[in-house]
Design a protein around this motif. Structure first.
Motif, PDB file in Angstrom:
ATOM      1  N   THR A 112      35.460 -27.743   9.625  1.00 54.90           N
ATOM      2  CA  THR A 112      36.158 -28.961  10.049  1.00 54.90           C
ATOM      3  C   THR A 112      35.452 -29.682  11.180  1.00 54.90           C
ATOM      4  OG1 THR A 112      37.513 -27.660  11.584  1.00 54.90           O
ATOM      5  CG2 THR A 112      38.395 -28.032   9.374  1.00 54.90           C
ATOM      6  N   VAL A 113      34.231 -29.277  11.514  1.00 56.71           N
ATOM      7  CA  VAL A 113      33.503 -29.942  12.589  1.00 56.71           C
ATOM      8  C   VAL A 113      32.532 -30.957  12.007  1.00 56.71           C
ATOM      9  CG1 VAL A 113      31.858 -29.638  14.462  1.00 56.71           C
ATOM     10  CG2 VAL A 113      33.728 -28.040  14.184  1.00 56.71           C
ATOM     11  N   VAL A 114      32.547 -32.175  12.545  1.00 49.07           N
ATOM     12  CA  VAL A 114      31.695 -33.262  12.084  1.00 49.07           C
ATOM     13  C   VAL A 114      30.852 -33.740  13.267  1.00 49.07           C
ATOM     14  CG1 VAL A 114      31.670 -35.602  11.158  1.00 49.07           C
ATOM     15  CG2 VAL A 114      33.317 -33.932  10.294  1.00 49.07           C
ATOM     16  N   TYR A 115      29.563 -33.987  13.031  1.00 53.49           N
ATOM     17  CA  TYR A 115      28.643 -34.406  14.083  1.00 53.49           C
ATOM     18  C   TYR A 115      28.394 -35.919  14.079  1.00 53.49           C
ATOM     19  CZ  TYR A 115      27.506 -29.416  13.947  1.00 53.49           C
ATOM     20  OH  TYR A 115      27.581 -28.053  13.952  1.00 53.49           O
ATOM     21  N   SER A 116      28.500 -36.546  12.917  1.00 51.07           N
ATOM     22  CA  SER A 116      27.940 -37.880  12.734  1.00 51.07           C
ATOM     23  C   SER A 116      28.896 -39.021  13.028  1.00 51.07           C
ATOM     24  CB  SER A 116      27.420 -38.023  11.294  1.00 51.07           C
ATOM     25  OG  SER A 116      26.556 -36.967  10.961  1.00 51.07           O
ATOM     26  N   GLY A 117      30.197 -38.754  13.145  1.00 50.20           N
ATOM     27  CA  GLY A 117      31.132 -39.850  13.345  1.00 50.20           C
ATOM     28  C   GLY A 117      30.918 -40.567  14.661  1.00 50.20           C
ATOM     29  N   SER A 118      30.595 -39.810  15.728  1.00 48.77           N
ATOM     30  CA  SER A 118      30.410 -40.427  17.041  1.00 48.77           C
ATOM     31  C   SER A 118      29.264 -39.788  17.809  1.00 48.77           C
ATOM     32  CB  SER A 118      31.702 -40.316  17.858  1.00 48.77           C
ATOM     33  OG  SER A 118      32.053 -38.959  18.045  1.00 48.77           O
ATOM     34  N   ARG A 119      28.303 -39.171  17.118  1.00 55.24           N
ATOM     35  CA  ARG A 119      27.131 -38.544  17.736  1.00 55.24           C
ATOM     36  C   ARG A 119      27.531 -37.425  18.691  1.00 55.24           C
ATOM     37  NH1 ARG A 119      22.447 -43.125  18.327  1.00 55.24           N
ATOM     38  NH2 ARG A 119      21.323 -41.354  19.186  1.00 55.24           N
ATOM     39  N   GLN A 120      28.653 -36.771  18.412  1.00 55.88           N
ATOM     40  CA  GLN A 120      29.073 -35.584  19.139  1.00 55.88           C
ATOM     41  C   GLN A 120      29.927 -34.744  18.195  1.00 55.88           C
ATOM     42  OE1 GLN A 120      32.682 -36.059  21.770  1.00 55.88           O
ATOM     43  NE2 GLN A 120      31.980 -38.180  21.806  1.00 55.88           N
ATOM     44  N   GLU A 121      30.094 -33.456  18.524  1.00 55.16           N
ATOM     45  CA  GLU A 121      30.918 -32.591  17.690  1.00 55.16           C
ATOM     46  C   GLU A 121      32.385 -32.997  17.814  1.00 55.16           C
ATOM     47  OE1 GLU A 121      29.017 -28.255  17.326  1.00 55.16           O
ATOM     48  OE2 GLU A 121      29.474 -28.832  19.385  1.00 55.16           O
ATOM     49  N   GLU A 122      33.042 -33.136  16.659  1.00 55.40           N
ATOM     50  CA  GLU A 122      34.460 -33.489  16.631  1.00 55.40           C
ATOM     51  C   GLU A 122      35.154 -32.708  15.530  1.00 55.40           C
ATOM     52  OE1 GLU A 122      35.316 -37.982  17.489  1.00 55.40           O
ATOM     53  OE2 GLU A 122      33.669 -37.861  16.065  1.00 55.40           O
ATOM     54  N   LEU A 123      36.436 -32.413  15.733  1.00 59.05           N
ATOM     55  CA  LEU A 123      37.246 -31.891  14.646  1.00 59.05           C
ATOM     56  C   LEU A 123      37.473 -33.001  13.630  1.00 59.05           C
ATOM     57  CD1 LEU A 123      39.955 -29.780  16.495  1.00 59.05           C
ATOM     58  CD2 LEU A 123      37.987 -28.939  15.217  1.00 59.05           C
ATOM     59  N   ARG A 124      37.388 -32.648  12.371  1.00 61.74           N
ATOM     60  CA  ARG A 124      37.532 -33.661  11.319  1.00 61.74           C
ATOM     61  C   ARG A 124      38.894 -34.352  11.396  1.00 61.74           C
ATOM     62  NH1 ARG A 124      36.324 -32.366   4.935  1.00 61.74           N
ATOM     63  NH2 ARG A 124      36.110 -34.514   4.234  1.00 61.74           N
ATOM     64  N   GLU A 125      39.932 -33.604  11.808  1.00 63.94           N
ATOM     65  CA  GLU A 125      41.276 -34.175  11.890  1.00 63.94           C
ATOM     66  C   GLU A 125      41.407 -35.196  13.016  1.00 63.94           C
ATOM     67  OE1 GLU A 125      43.657 -30.832  14.388  1.00 63.94           O
ATOM     68  OE2 GLU A 125      42.726 -30.184  12.521  1.00 63.94           O
ATOM     69  N   SER A 126      40.421 -35.223  13.939  1.00 65.42           N
ATOM     70  CA  SER A 126      40.486 -36.136  15.087  1.00 65.42           C
ATOM     71  C   SER A 126      39.605 -37.363  14.920  1.00 65.42           C
ATOM     72  CB  SER A 126      40.076 -35.391  16.368  1.00 65.42           C
ATOM     73  OG  SER A 126      40.906 -34.273  16.590  1.00 65.42           O
ATOM     74  N   LEU A 127      38.955 -37.509  13.774  1.00 66.30           N
ATOM     75  CA  LEU A 127      38.045 -38.628  13.568  1.00 66.30           C
ATOM     76  C   LEU A 127      38.799 -39.952  13.506  1.00 66.30           C
ATOM     77  CD1 LEU A 127      35.710 -37.141  10.808  1.00 66.30           C
ATOM     78  CD2 LEU A 127      35.206 -37.385  13.234  1.00 66.30           C
ATOM     79  N   ASN A 128      38.131 -41.027  13.978  1.00 66.91           N
ATOM     80  CA  ASN A 128      38.736 -42.360  13.869  1.00 66.91           C
ATOM     81  C   ASN A 128      37.997 -43.238  12.864  1.00 66.91           C
ATOM     82  OD1 ASN A 128      36.441 -43.442  15.278  1.00 66.91           O
ATOM     83  ND2 ASN A 128      37.384 -42.740  17.179  1.00 66.91           N
ATOM     84  N   VAL A 492      45.204 -41.092  15.320  1.00 65.18           N
ATOM     85  CA  VAL A 492      46.582 -40.756  15.689  1.00 65.18           C
ATOM     86  C   VAL A 492      46.989 -39.482  14.949  1.00 65.18           C
ATOM     87  CG1 VAL A 492      48.994 -41.497  15.673  1.00 65.18           C
ATOM     88  CG2 VAL A 492      47.175 -43.181  16.047  1.00 65.18           C
ATOM     89  N   ARG A 493      47.366 -38.437  15.706  1.00 64.72           N
ATOM     90  CA  ARG A 493      47.962 -37.255  15.100  1.00 64.72           C
ATOM     91  C   ARG A 493      49.470 -37.501  15.035  1.00 64.72           C
ATOM     92  NH1 ARG A 493      44.026 -34.705  18.299  1.00 64.72           N
ATOM     93  NH2 ARG A 493      45.518 -34.476  20.022  1.00 64.72           N
ATOM     94  N   ALA A 494      49.909 -38.131  13.947  1.00 64.52           N
ATOM     95  CA  ALA A 494      51.311 -38.546  13.842  1.00 64.52           C
ATOM     96  C   ALA A 494      52.245 -37.345  13.835  1.00 64.52           C
ATOM     97  CB  ALA A 494      51.506 -39.388  12.586  1.00 64.52           C
ATOM     98  N   THR A 495      51.867 -36.312  13.071  1.00 63.47           N
ATOM     99  CA  THR A 495      52.598 -35.049  13.046  1.00 63.47           C
ATOM    100  C   THR A 495      51.570 -33.940  12.870  1.00 63.47           C
ATOM    101  OG1 THR A 495      52.895 -34.906  10.643  1.00 63.47           O
ATOM    102  CG2 THR A 495      54.492 -36.248  11.854  1.00 63.47           C
ATOM    103  N   GLU A 496      52.045 -32.699  12.782  1.00 68.73           N
ATOM    104  CA  GLU A 496      51.128 -31.589  12.533  1.00 68.73           C
ATOM    105  C   GLU A 496      50.498 -31.696  11.148  1.00 68.73           C
ATOM    106  OE1 GLU A 496      50.077 -29.188  14.546  1.00 68.73           O
ATOM    107  OE2 GLU A 496      51.183 -30.165  16.166  1.00 68.73           O
ATOM    108  N   ARG A 497      51.110 -32.487  10.281  1.00 67.18           N
ATOM    109  CA  ARG A 497      50.625 -32.609   8.905  1.00 67.18           C
ATOM    110  C   ARG A 497      49.879 -33.910   8.647  1.00 67.18           C
ATOM    111  NH1 ARG A 497      55.836 -30.719   5.234  1.00 67.18           N
ATOM    112  NH2 ARG A 497      56.257 -28.732   6.299  1.00 67.18           N
ATOM    113  N   ILE A 498      50.160 -34.958   9.421  1.00 63.18           N
ATOM    114  CA  ILE A 498      49.635 -36.291   9.104  1.00 63.18           C
ATOM    115  C   ILE A 498      48.707 -36.765  10.213  1.00 63.18           C
ATOM    116  CG2 ILE A 498      50.232 -38.689   8.637  1.00 63.18           C
ATOM    117  CD1 ILE A 498      52.941 -37.717   7.615  1.00 63.18           C
ATOM    118  N   ASN A 499      47.512 -37.179   9.834  1.00 65.99           N
ATOM    119  CA  ASN A 499      46.549 -37.791  10.748  1.00 65.99           C
ATOM    120  C   ASN A 499      46.224 -39.190  10.243  1.00 65.99           C
ATOM    121  OD1 ASN A 499      45.976 -35.452  12.520  1.00 65.99           O
ATOM    122  ND2 ASN A 499      45.191 -34.551  10.641  1.00 65.99           N
ATOM    123  N   LEU A 500      46.271 -40.165  11.150  1.00 66.91           N
ATOM    124  CA  LEU A 500      45.977 -41.551  10.817  1.00 66.91           C
ATOM    125  C   LEU A 500      44.711 -41.986  11.543  1.00 66.91           C
ATOM    126  CD1 LEU A 500      49.579 -42.995  11.338  1.00 66.91           C
ATOM    127  CD2 LEU A 500      48.609 -42.051   9.231  1.00 66.91           C
TER     128      LEU A 500
END
Length: 768
Positions: A112-128, A492-500
């Protein structure tokens, strides 16, 4: 400009260094990650989330499976631990002296870790922004050998298998949400892969990029110029290379199949306390194929290719390490085509070398400085031999065609965690791009363009469930001057299940040297292409709005993404028709504001000139899902609807399909050592070409198709046997084998070779 960027960078670095030393914190959180048998998991991803502000820090576990976070403020935290093939766990921090995370095997769990969204390590669920990831495990379970083949299974990404430029025997170019290869940046560990893309139709041939060296593939969608610069207005494909996870690991893989396919490779990985190393050596070979047996030409040229990749990482101290890599390819292809002198044999040699060096300095727990250098060279020599005919004896030869590219880059960036709410990044870079070559450029001696860049980004945790990211990039191009590219994103982590998520960005792309100074006289199809130094840069704007929903037990997931991309001043090779007189050619150049005396036009050939021909848009929706079924089964699927049009005329864009889909049924049983999957790809019809016949436009429509592939593997301790059948039902272009009223073969728009069989053997060795 370079001195100004460097001065700003040093000033910010000094200011932050002083600030962090004054306001350093003392709190730390440490722990260990094991599997269910108590063995340490190396390279697991551990994210520490501040439950009050939502700020996330990410580290990887070491050889002992240990991790540590230091310089923390007092507050509530939770630890999120993930590793590919293991079930994710979330552990609340309650002042434990050490966190113990025991992960259970879950074969379909993705990293679940992504490098390319913002040139840093991020959790995939936190991507914008929309980033699709193909993990190493997913790559392995396709049985594919190239990036072009693997990318065909992503929503919104098209490398149409079997199209004229998209077969594994030809040049697989990519589309991301309907934006073409020339506007898509392909990276290797964040460095641009060149391969003379500015001259050779603007295409990075993804079917010459091997999957053996890759940990995962990440695809950023939309205008990414705010972080990655020119050539990224359509998106970014970042190939992340592997790092060893054990003290010793090695494997030998041999596979082959029909069409003379033979793909052996050897891999070696070493990991010590301070030293890590990964090496892979490969050879790839395939015979050509012919879908028009009544003619002497070949539809797909045969080839052989040698690949070498080496990567080394050395930690001088726990806070300072250097990583270097070398990537080299030697490629040769031989095919037969129809030229002006009759049928000819085309023998092409390509050599590619790329070297990268990265230094990372963790100045303190909140500040990371990175400096990088990169150099790549590409050489191509093309030889044309005329096949014997009435005019040319055996051995007759045209002059060699050649092309040489040299590209270099130096850059630096700084990441700083400010308090518990912001992650600030700044960076500067300088690169130079140079070409030379006979029958490819205005001057065979070469052309050059340099670019200086400054960029910045701030990731702000507004609340513990909402994060705002703002950034910009400033480019100073030696030919086109300056450009400013902003971006903004919200997660936005709207709930534990939904990410926007929602993002908007603007992109800038300077014309490449080929579009400016091209001089190609094609001896095969009676056409000529010229560059245009009066071109204007392309500009784009991109919206992405999406959401992901996961069940409480992570047994199913659904994703949706709406997108809109606008491109202004799109550069295309405009066909001005067959020129028979010099006066006719002169009128075309004068109409474009060009001096006809600077162009040596060949008469009785088609004339193509690069122009800012149109403003276009692409918009649509992407859907994707994963459902874990009982008995170790997984069902996955994706669908993309695309509307891609010229804004002035409303005409649908060429080579774009409205509908694209993918489905996969996978089985993975670690106890039995069995993995298998059935995969289907669906592409609707597309406009393949438009020609003018006696003043009337004639559009050729290529029919849609579906292709099914199957893969299976069985492990016997250190030995794994695998096999695959691609294109099970032998789906090919409907014109294959058909002729017109004169007996000539009908045009083939999708040069699919047909059903392909592959079998392989992999022997692995490792030591914990």
């Amino acid at each position: 400009m370079i001195k100004k960027v460097l001065g700003i960078f040093i000033f910010v670095l000094a200011t932050i260094s002083v600030y962090t030393n004054v306001f350093a914190q003392d709190k730390e959180i440490k722990g260990i990650v094991n599997d269910q048998n108590g063995a340490a998991i190396v390279g697991a991803t551990v994210a520490l989330r501040n439950k009050k502000t939502g700020l996330e820090r990410i580290v990887q576990t070491d050889l002992q499976g240990q991790f540590k976070f230091t310089d923390l403020a007092e507050g509530e935290y939770e630890i999120i631990v993930t590793a590919t093939g293991f079930r994710q766990v979330i552990i609340p921090y309650e002042n434990q002296s050490q966190i113990i995370a025991a992960l259970e095997i879950e074969p379909f769990e993705k990293a679940t870790v992504v490098y390319s969204g913002s040139r840093q390590e991020e959790l995939r669920e936190s991507l914008n922004t929309k980033v699709d990831v193909i993990t190493g495990q997913q790559i392995r379970d396709t049985g594919y050998e190239t990036v072009g083949e693997v990318l065909r299974e992503l929503p919104g990404v098209l490398t149409r298998r079997g199209s004229e430029t998209g077969t594994s025997f030809g040049a697989a170019e990519s589309q991301i949400q309907g934006i073409g290869s020339r506007q898509t940046l392909v990276l290797l560990d964040g460095f641009p892969i060149m391969n003379a893309r500015g001259i050779k139709r603007g295409v990075i041939n993804l079917d010459r990029q091997s999957t053996a060296r890759l940990e995962q593939i990440e695809v950023v969608k939309g205008a990414a110029s705010a972080l990655y610069g020119s050539d990224a207005i359509g998106g970014v494909i970042n190939l992340i290379t592997r790092e060893p996870k054990k003290p010793f690991e090695a494997s030998i893989t041999v596979s082959g199949g029909n069409f003379g396919r033979f793909d052996p490779r050897a891999e070696l990985g070493l990991k010590r306390q301070k030293l890590g190393m990964f090496l892979v050596v490969e050879r790839h070979k395939s015979n050509g194929f012919d879908l028009t047996p009544t003619l002497p030409d070949t539809t797909g040229a045969g080839f052989h290719r040698y690949d070498f990749f080496g990567k080394i990482k050395y930690e001088f101290t726990p806070n300072f390490y250097i990583t270097g890599f070398a990537d080299a390819k030697k490629f040769n292809s031989v095919g037969v085509s129809l030229g002006e002198a009759g049928y000819q044999s085309d023998d092409i040699d390509e050599n590619f070398q790329s070297y990268g060096l990265t230094a990372n300095w963790n100045m303190n727990p909140r500040t990371v400085l990175q400096m990088r250098g990169y150099f790549t060279r590409y050489d191509e020599i093309g030889r044309i031999f005329v096949l014997p005919n009435r005019m040319f004896p055996r051995g007759a030869k045209f002059p060699d065609e050649n092309l040489f590219q040299r590209f270099g880059r130096i850059d630096a960036s700084l990441l700083y965690i400010w308090g518990e709410k912001q992650i600030i990044q700044i960076g500067g870079e300088w690169n130079t791009d140079r070409y030379a070559g006979f029958n490819r450029l205005r001057r065979a001696s070469g052309e050059r363009a340099d670019t200086s860049v400054f960029w910045a980004q701030d990731k702000i945790s507004i609340t513990n469930w909402m994060t705002l990211t703002v950034g910009f990039r400033y480019d100073d191009h030696s030919i086109f001057g300056s450009a400013f590219s902003p971006k903004i994103g919200l997660s936005v982590r709207a709930t534990e299940r939904i990410n926007l998520r929602a993002s908007w960005g603007r992109g800038f792309r300077a014309p490449d040297l080929g579009q400016l100074y091209y001089r190609l006289y094609n001896p095969t199809n009676l056409y000529q292409v010229f560059g245009n130094p009066k071109l204007s840069p392309e500009h784009s704007g991109s919206w992405q709005i999406g959401a992901d929903y996961s069940s409480t037990k992570k047994t199913y997931r659904f994703g949706v993404n709406f997108f809109r991309n606008d491109v202004r001043n799109l550069i295309e090779a405009t066909n001005f028709g067959f020129v028979r007189t010099q006066a006719q050619a002169n009128s075309v150049f004068l109409r474009l504001g060009l001096d006809p005396t600077e162009y040596n036009v060949a008469l009785n050939r088609l004339l193509l000139i690069y122009t800012n021909s149109s403003n276009v848009f692409t918009q649509g929706i992407e859907l994707d899902t994963d459902v874990k079924l009982p008995k170790n089964f997984l069902l996955s699927g994706a669908y993309t609807y695309l509307d891609a049009r010229n804004k002035q005329t409303g005409a649908y864009l060429q080579d774009r399909s409205k509908h694209q889909g993918f489905v996969k049924l996978a089985y993975d049983n670690p106890k039995l050592g069995i993995r298998a999957n059935l995969r289907g790809t669906f592409i609707s019809r597309w406009k393949s070409s438009t020609t003018t016949n006696r003043g009337v436009n004639v559009t050729a429509i290529s029919p849609g198709y579906q292709i099914w592939d199957v893969y299976a593997a069985k492990r016997f301790k250190q030995v794994e046997v695998f096999g695959a059948v691609d294109n099970i039902f032998n789906d090919r272009d409907p014109n294959v084998g058909k002729v017109d009223s004169t007996g000539q073969p009908l045009p083939i728009y999708r040069a699919e070779a047909g059903r392909m069989y592959r079998i392989g053997l992999r022997i692995s060795f490792s030591r914990q």
